[in-house]
Structures are given as C-alpha cells and as structure tokens.
Design a protein around this motif. Structure first.
Motif: not given
Length: 121
Positions: A83-96
């Motif tokens: 949901n973008g509430q935690r965007g400090n790690h781009i690889p994890m954002v993309n995987i999630a």
C-alpha cells in the motif's frame, strides 16, 4: 503412596496437561502440508528465498529471518509495502505488489509455522 495421594497426583498431572498442544519430540508442532501451504511454500521459494533463505533464515546479516515470525506481523508488513505505507525498500515494495491478498496471508502463515533454529537468533 496411598490411593488418595496417587489419585491426587494423577489429577494434578492431568490438569497441568489440559490444553497443551501435542508437539513432536523436538518441541515443534508438526506442520500439516495443505494445498494452500504447498502453494505458499512454492511461491516463497521463488520470491523470498533469495534474501530470506529457503527455510526462512536470512542469507546475510542484514536480511531478516522470516521463520517463526508472527503471521499477523508479516501480513501487516507485506500490506504496508503493497500500500506504499512502507516504501523504504524498493525490492520488497515490488515483490509485495506481486502478491494477492490470499498469497500474503498464506505466505505469512507458511513462515509463521517454520522452525526457528536457536543458533540463528
């Protein structure tokens, strides 16, 4: 030992054991592999194991262990990435963002059921 003392100690032992979950000899509950958990394990092996290891133990000091993590906590973290509430790690954002809600839930459950070797804590 009198019959009354024996009965009392047996009842005490039974009360102490009431509610305890059956565990395997190594202290861990056996995991029943349902089709949902099989799919979650397979998805985790593809998406997560590169950093978090095939058994959920991080592959480097800065990669967290996912084995034994609480399911509710993992669901929240993955949803925060999605949901973008935690965007400090781009690889994890993309995987999630690649995961459905059902996959977030089942992968979190899969990791929550994994063993936690004491030498990795």
């Amino acid at each position: 030992m009198t019959k009354q003392a024996l009965l009392l100690s047996s009842l005490t032992a039974a009360l102490l054991l009431t509610g305890c979950e059956q565990q395997s000899g190594n202290g861990f509950r056996p995991v029943e592999m349902t089709p949902k958990l099989e799919a979650a394990r397979n998805k985790a092996l593809v998406l997560c194991s590169g950093c978090h290891g095939p058994e959920g133990i991080g592959t480097a000091d800065f990669n967290p262990n996912l084995a034994c993590q609480k399911k509710v906590y993992m669901v929240k973290q993955l949803n925060d990435y999605r949901n973008g509430q935690r965007g400090n790690h781009i690889p994890m954002v993309n995987i999630a963002k690649m995961l459905t809600e059902e996959e977030v839930d089942s992968i979190s459950e899969w990791y929550s059921l994994q063993r936690c070797p004491s030498d990795t804590l």
